[in-house]
Design a protein around this motif. Structure first.
Motif, PDB file in Angstrom:
ATOM      1  N   SER A  19      80.506 -25.440  48.653  1.00 24.06           N
ATOM      2  CA  SER A  19      79.277 -26.142  47.891  1.00 24.06           C
ATOM      3  C   SER A  19      78.114 -25.853  48.451  1.00 24.06           C
ATOM      4  O   SER A  19      77.854 -25.535  49.555  1.00 24.06           O
ATOM      5  CB  SER A  19      79.495 -27.838  47.937  1.00 24.06           C
ATOM      6  OG  SER A  19      79.655 -28.282  49.217  1.00 24.06           O
ATOM      7  N   ARG A  22      71.403 -28.852  46.761  1.00 27.59           N
ATOM      8  CA  ARG A  22      70.315 -28.429  45.672  1.00 27.59           C
ATOM      9  C   ARG A  22      69.613 -29.647  45.279  1.00 27.59           C
ATOM     10  O   ARG A  22      70.307 -30.519  44.671  1.00 27.59           O
ATOM     11  CB  ARG A  22      70.690 -27.539  44.564  1.00 27.59           C
ATOM     12  CG  ARG A  22      70.915 -26.323  44.999  1.00 27.59           C
ATOM     13  CD  ARG A  22      71.011 -25.324  43.518  1.00 27.59           C
ATOM     14  NE  ARG A  22      72.429 -25.230  43.278  1.00 27.59           N
ATOM     15  CZ  ARG A  22      73.069 -24.390  42.577  1.00 27.59           C
ATOM     16  NH1 ARG A  22      72.376 -23.175  42.528  1.00 27.59           N
ATOM     17  NH2 ARG A  22      74.292 -24.102  42.380  1.00 27.59           N
ATOM     18  N   ARG A  23      68.296 -29.863  45.677  1.00 29.96           N
ATOM     19  CA  ARG A  23      67.410 -31.045  45.230  1.00 29.96           C
ATOM     20  C   ARG A  23      68.254 -32.207  45.410  1.00 29.96           C
ATOM     21  O   ARG A  23      68.266 -33.337  44.730  1.00 29.96           O
ATOM     22  CB  ARG A  23      67.375 -30.923  43.665  1.00 29.96           C
ATOM     23  CG  ARG A  23      66.672 -29.729  43.153  1.00 29.96           C
ATOM     24  CD  ARG A  23      66.427 -29.631  41.511  1.00 29.96           C
ATOM     25  NE  ARG A  23      66.160 -28.233  41.106  1.00 29.96           N
ATOM     26  CZ  ARG A  23      66.913 -27.342  40.673  1.00 29.96           C
ATOM     27  NH1 ARG A  23      67.885 -27.720  40.559  1.00 29.96           N
ATOM     28  NH2 ARG A  23      66.512 -26.213  40.272  1.00 29.96           N
ATOM     29  N   ARG A  25      71.209 -32.812  46.213  1.00 32.56           N
ATOM     30  CA  ARG A  25      72.744 -33.350  45.886  1.00 32.56           C
ATOM     31  C   ARG A  25      73.483 -32.187  46.023  1.00 32.56           C
ATOM     32  O   ARG A  25      73.054 -30.951  46.156  1.00 32.56           O
ATOM     33  CB  ARG A  25      72.667 -33.599  44.090  1.00 32.56           C
ATOM     34  CG  ARG A  25      72.536 -32.678  43.563  1.00 32.56           C
ATOM     35  CD  ARG A  25      72.564 -33.065  41.964  1.00 32.56           C
ATOM     36  NE  ARG A  25      73.609 -32.226  41.085  1.00 32.56           N
ATOM     37  CZ  ARG A  25      73.443 -32.016  40.118  1.00 32.56           C
ATOM     38  NH1 ARG A  25      72.718 -32.553  39.326  1.00 32.56           N
ATOM     39  NH2 ARG A  25      74.199 -30.985  39.407  1.00 32.56           N
ATOM     40  N   GLU A  26      74.755 -32.514  46.210  1.00 31.68           N
ATOM     41  CA  GLU A  26      75.841 -31.210  46.531  1.00 31.68           C
ATOM     42  C   GLU A  26      76.312 -30.742  45.255  1.00 31.68           C
ATOM     43  O   GLU A  26      77.054 -31.600  44.313  1.00 31.68           O
ATOM     44  CB  GLU A  26      77.038 -31.780  47.482  1.00 31.68           C
ATOM     45  CG  GLU A  26      77.962 -30.981  47.820  1.00 31.68           C
ATOM     46  CD  GLU A  26      79.028 -31.550  48.753  1.00 31.68           C
ATOM     47  OE1 GLU A  26      79.714 -30.924  49.339  1.00 31.68           O
ATOM     48  OE2 GLU A  26      79.189 -32.731  48.617  1.00 31.68           O
ATOM     49  N   ASP A  27      76.265 -29.428  44.850  1.00 28.84           N
ATOM     50  CA  ASP A  27      76.943 -28.729  43.862  1.00 28.84           C
ATOM     51  C   ASP A  27      78.163 -27.959  44.311  1.00 28.84           C
ATOM     52  O   ASP A  27      77.915 -27.141  45.036  1.00 28.84           O
ATOM     53  CB  ASP A  27      75.826 -27.845  43.146  1.00 28.84           C
ATOM     54  CG  ASP A  27      74.775 -28.608  42.416  1.00 28.84           C
ATOM     55  OD1 ASP A  27      74.812 -29.709  42.215  1.00 28.84           O
ATOM     56  OD2 ASP A  27      73.764 -28.140  42.245  1.00 28.84           O
ATOM     57  N   PHE A  28      79.217 -28.332  43.707  1.00 29.32           N
ATOM     58  CA  PHE A  28      80.344 -27.560  43.676  1.00 29.32           C
ATOM     59  C   PHE A  28      80.350 -26.373  43.090  1.00 29.32           C
ATOM     60  O   PHE A  28      80.200 -26.025  42.035  1.00 29.32           O
ATOM     61  CB  PHE A  28      81.609 -28.399  43.372  1.00 29.32           C
ATOM     62  CG  PHE A  28      82.987 -27.754  43.583  1.00 29.32           C
ATOM     63  CD1 PHE A  28      83.587 -27.555  44.594  1.00 29.32           C
ATOM     64  CD2 PHE A  28      83.657 -27.453  42.453  1.00 29.32           C
ATOM     65  CE1 PHE A  28      84.724 -26.705  44.726  1.00 29.32           C
ATOM     66  CE2 PHE A  28      84.698 -26.735  42.401  1.00 29.32           C
ATOM     67  CZ  PHE A  28      85.341 -26.539  43.703  1.00 29.32           C
ATOM     68  N   LEU A  29      80.686 -25.303  43.994  1.00 32.99           N
ATOM     69  CA  LEU A  29      80.465 -23.901  43.515  1.00 32.99           C
ATOM     70  C   LEU A  29      81.951 -23.283  43.231  1.00 32.99           C
ATOM     71  O   LEU A  29      82.026 -22.514  42.210  1.00 32.99           O
ATOM     72  CB  LEU A  29      79.854 -22.734  44.420  1.00 32.99           C
ATOM     73  CG  LEU A  29      78.500 -23.390  44.796  1.00 32.99           C
ATOM     74  CD1 LEU A  29      77.961 -22.124  45.668  1.00 32.99           C
ATOM     75  CD2 LEU A  29      77.499 -23.273  43.588  1.00 32.99           C
ATOM     76  N   SER A  45      75.273 -18.219  42.033  1.00 33.01           N
ATOM     77  CA  SER A  45      74.436 -19.554  42.072  1.00 33.01           C
ATOM     78  C   SER A  45      72.879 -19.087  42.495  1.00 33.01           C
ATOM     79  O   SER A  45      71.906 -19.920  42.468  1.00 33.01           O
ATOM     80  CB  SER A  45      74.705 -20.533  43.335  1.00 33.01           C
ATOM     81  OG  SER A  45      74.539 -19.671  44.636  1.00 33.01           O
TER      82      SER A  45
END
Length: 75
Positions: A19, A22-23, A25-29, A45
């Motif tokens: 993850s 970004r901004r 918050r956690e984004d799962f990749l 990403s």
């Protein structure tokens, strides 16, 4: 600065959750089964030259260490 990229500890199937923050918050990749998978996720990403940051703890936190265990599903 805290690491922006988190590679989770190996799961029972050998995959590691990847993850990025970004901004706020956690984004799962995705789930990585190799270091190459992590590189592909980071390139997708938008990170240029992700291989350059994998050794840098300011960028990447390796939960459980930078160790890869073979998947029990691999033949």
């Amino acid at each position: 600065m805290a690491a922006l990229i988190v590679v989770g500890a190996p799961s029972q199937n050998g995959g590691r959750r990847v993850s990025v923050m970004r901004r706020g918050r956690e984004d799962f990749l995705g789930t990585a089964f190799s270091e190459q998978d992590v590189i592909v996720f980071l390139e997708a990403s938008g990170l240029s030259d992700p291989e350059e940051v994998l050794d840098d703890p300011r960028w990447v936190r390796w939960s459980g260490g930078r160790v890869w265990h073979p998947s029990p599903y691999s033949g």
